[in-house]
Design a protein around this motif. Structure first.
Motif, PDB file in Angstrom:
ATOM      1  N   VAL A   1       6.081   8.091  32.696  1.00 32.44           N
ATOM      2  CA  VAL A   1       6.166   9.081  33.777  1.00 32.44           C
ATOM      3  C   VAL A   1       6.938  10.307  33.299  1.00 32.44           C
ATOM      4  O   VAL A   1       6.584  11.447  33.612  1.00 32.44           O
ATOM      5  CB  VAL A   1       6.828   8.468  35.033  1.00 32.44           C
ATOM      6  CG1 VAL A   1       7.142   9.560  36.059  1.00 32.44           C
ATOM      7  CG2 VAL A   1       5.926   7.409  35.658  1.00 32.44           C
ATOM      8  N   VAL A   2       8.003  10.071  32.512  1.00 33.35           N
ATOM      9  CA  VAL A   2       8.768  11.190  31.951  1.00 33.35           C
ATOM     10  C   VAL A   2       7.873  12.048  31.070  1.00 33.35           C
ATOM     11  O   VAL A   2       7.888  13.287  31.146  1.00 33.35           O
ATOM     12  CB  VAL A   2       9.987  10.674  31.158  1.00 33.35           C
ATOM     13  CG1 VAL A   2      10.629  11.808  30.356  1.00 33.35           C
ATOM     14  CG2 VAL A   2      11.009  10.049  32.093  1.00 33.35           C
ATOM     15  N   GLU A   3       7.066  11.421  30.235  1.00 28.58           N
ATOM     16  CA  GLU A   3       6.151  12.173  29.372  1.00 28.58           C
ATOM     17  C   GLU A   3       5.187  13.016  30.203  1.00 28.58           C
ATOM     18  O   GLU A   3       4.959  14.195  29.918  1.00 28.58           O
ATOM     19  CB  GLU A   3       5.342  11.210  28.494  1.00 28.58           C
ATOM     20  CG  GLU A   3       6.136  10.604  27.364  1.00 28.58           C
ATOM     21  CD  GLU A   3       5.224   9.791  26.447  1.00 28.58           C
ATOM     22  OE1 GLU A   3       4.113   9.415  26.895  1.00 28.58           O
ATOM     23  OE2 GLU A   3       5.608   9.543  25.302  1.00 28.58           O
ATOM     24  N   LEU A   4       4.624  12.406  31.245  1.00 31.19           N
ATOM     25  CA  LEU A   4       3.682  13.130  32.097  1.00 31.19           C
ATOM     26  C   LEU A   4       4.358  14.291  32.827  1.00 31.19           C
ATOM     27  O   LEU A   4       3.790  15.373  32.968  1.00 31.19           O
ATOM     28  CB  LEU A   4       3.050  12.177  33.114  1.00 31.19           C
ATOM     29  CG  LEU A   4       2.016  11.199  32.547  1.00 31.19           C
ATOM     30  CD1 LEU A   4       1.726  10.079  33.531  1.00 31.19           C
ATOM     31  CD2 LEU A   4       0.719  11.953  32.200  1.00 31.19           C
ATOM     32  N   ALA A   5       5.583  14.052  33.290  1.00 28.99           N
ATOM     33  CA  ALA A   5       6.309  15.103  33.999  1.00 28.99           C
ATOM     34  C   ALA A   5       6.609  16.278  33.075  1.00 28.99           C
ATOM     35  O   ALA A   5       6.457  17.448  33.456  1.00 28.99           O
ATOM     36  CB  ALA A   5       7.610  14.538  34.587  1.00 28.99           C
ATOM     37  N   LEU A   6       7.033  15.982  31.851  1.00 27.68           N
ATOM     38  CA  LEU A   6       7.334  17.052  30.907  1.00 27.68           C
ATOM     39  C   LEU A   6       6.068  17.797  30.491  1.00 27.68           C
ATOM     40  O   LEU A   6       6.061  19.030  30.367  1.00 27.68           O
ATOM     41  CB  LEU A   6       8.042  16.484  29.679  1.00 27.68           C
ATOM     42  CG  LEU A   6       9.465  15.937  29.918  1.00 27.68           C
ATOM     43  CD1 LEU A   6      10.015  15.325  28.639  1.00 27.68           C
ATOM     44  CD2 LEU A   6      10.391  17.035  30.415  1.00 27.68           C
ATOM     45  N   ALA A   7       5.000  17.067  30.290  1.00 26.20           N
ATOM     46  CA  ALA A   7       3.739  17.721  29.929  1.00 26.20           C
ATOM     47  C   ALA A   7       3.237  18.594  31.073  1.00 26.20           C
ATOM     48  O   ALA A   7       2.701  19.688  30.858  1.00 26.20           O
ATOM     49  CB  ALA A   7       2.696  16.658  29.560  1.00 26.20           C
ATOM     50  N   HIS A   8       3.394  18.103  32.298  1.00 30.48           N
ATOM     51  CA  HIS A   8       2.991  18.894  33.463  1.00 30.48           C
ATOM     52  C   HIS A   8       3.820  20.180  33.537  1.00 30.48           C
ATOM     53  O   HIS A   8       3.280  21.260  33.825  1.00 30.48           O
ATOM     54  CB  HIS A   8       3.179  18.060  34.736  1.00 30.48           C
ATOM     55  CG  HIS A   8       2.694  18.739  35.972  1.00 30.48           C
ATOM     56  ND1 HIS A   8       3.520  19.466  36.803  1.00 30.48           N
ATOM     57  CD2 HIS A   8       1.446  18.826  36.520  1.00 30.48           C
ATOM     58  CE1 HIS A   8       2.827  19.957  37.805  1.00 30.48           C
ATOM     59  NE2 HIS A   8       1.553  19.577  37.673  1.00 30.48           N
TER      60      HIS A   8
END
Length: 391
Positions: free
Chosen positions: A375-382
């Motif tokens: 989720v952290v990866e997705l949030a940062l990518a977003h």
């Protein structure tokens, strides 16, 4: 008119000198600005000069001659000097009005004492005297405004140089300390820096409170952007957001620092915070400490690009409308702390629709929304996608 003045010139000269003394004492007693800025001798000389020039102008007018250029120059010099000294324009203009009334009083008294029968010949020249005084006061007021504007420009240039020294970290530590003193900043305190984006209108330029109970802000406008040095005092950092709200500007706000020497670093952090500020909706001012993950992404453009491609690459390759829907859903779900119910309410769709979109996003990215690390990866990518769209 000229003949009357010539006949009483000696008496008139004495009366004008006495009148200058009287007006000097009255001015010093009634106008604190004059009392604070000028000594009695200098003030009396100026008043006497004004009375004599006005009388000379009246005599020239009676001869049918144009105004003496020197008189306008002298009035202009007086106006410019008053502006340089900080004398209020209102005080200067009041002085001209009082001089005009006093000169007319002296003239009528002198003519009456010399030959009362000649007084009717003087009366038609009352309007001409006020015309002479008006020309002199106009010259003085215009020169005052020009000098005041020039003085303001010099003051702004000096303040800009001092702000540059602090916000750019120019010079030595002692030079930075000196710049802080000249701006009136305490050696220790609570400071922050604002970095404004294009558009909008920052709320002020002068180092003064923008509103009652607001912190002080010094604004610096340059080709590469606008910065504000904030002396917070006892105010919380969040008050800066309230200060900027009416302006409609995107802005980044640094963390609080404790000394002017730390302001250059604070400015860099404010500019980083600006890069995380939303382009629409949400607060206009992004406080760095509230947007650290996004700031981390913004701090390295190359790494942010890699993050977008690796984590969200398959989503970004979709057709524009599909891509927009999935990214909007992900962003809303993250903003709603992982609640599909609240996300559905914000997106005006059914909860199952949100769940279906999120499952599709998981399949495309190979990442699970139930895994905190992913989720952290997705949030940062977003965040990296949003920053790219913001330019």
């Amino acid at each position: 008119m000229e003949r009357i003045v010539e006949e009483i010139r000696e008496d008139l000269g004495r009366r004008i000198a006495v009148a200058a003394d009287r007006l000097t004492d009255r001015t010093l007693a009634e106008d604190p600005a004059y009392a604070a800025l000028l000594g009695r001798t200098e003030l009396r000389e100026g008043i006497l000069r004004t009375l004599e020039q006005a009388l000379a102008g009246l005599v020239r007018a009676s001869r049918g001659l144009p105004p003496e250029p020197a008189a306008g120059c002298a009035a202009g010099a007086e106006g410019a000097q008053a502006a340089e000294r900080g004398l209020p324009l209102e005080s200067l203009m009041r002085g001209y009005r009082q001089a005009g009334r006093l000169l007319w009083q002296v003239l009528t008294e002198a003519v009456t004492a010399h030959d009362r029968a000649a007084l009717p010949r003087l009366l038609p020249w009352a309007a001409e005297l006020w015309e002479v005084l008006e020309r002199m006061s106009d010259a003085a007021s215009q020169a005052y405004r020009d000098a005041d504007a020039a003085r303001g420009d010099r003051g702004r240039e000096r303040r800009a140089a001092l702000l540059d020294a602090l916000l750019d970290g120019r010079g030595t530590a002692s030079e930075a300390a000196d710049a802080a003193v000249r701006l009136g900043l305490p050696e220790r305190g609570r400071f922050a820096v604002i970095a404004c984006g294009p558009g909008g209108s920052p709320p002020g330029r002068a180092p003064a409170p923008v509103g009652v109970g607001a912190p002080r802000v010094w604004w610096r406008v340059r080709a590469d952007g606008e910065s504000g040095l904030v002396e917070l005092g006892h105010h919380p950092l969040g008050s800066v957001r309230e200060l900027l709200a009416p302006s409609g500007s995107r802005a980044g706000v640094s963390p609080v620092v404790g000394s002017p020497a730390e302001l250059a670093g604070a400015r860099r952090l404010a500019e980083l915070a600006l890069r995380t500020a939303p382009t629409a909706g949400g607060p206009g001012a992004a406080l760095l400490d509230e947007r650290l993950p996004a700031a981390l992404v913004a701090s390295d453009a190359q790494l942010a690009g890699r993050l977008r491609r690796v984590v969200l690459g398959p989503v970004l390759e979709l057709a524009p409308e599909d891509r927009r829907v999935l990214l909007e859903t992900l962003g809303t779900w993250l903003a709603c702390h992982g609640s599909t119910t609240y996300a559905a309410q914000r997106l005006y769709c059914h909860r199952n629709t949100v769940s279906n979109r999120l499952r599709r996003l998981e399949r495309l990215t190979g990442r699970s929304l139930s895994d905190p690390a992913q989720v952290v990866e997705l949030a940062l990518a977003h965040a990296a996608v949003l920053q790219l769209a913001a330019g």
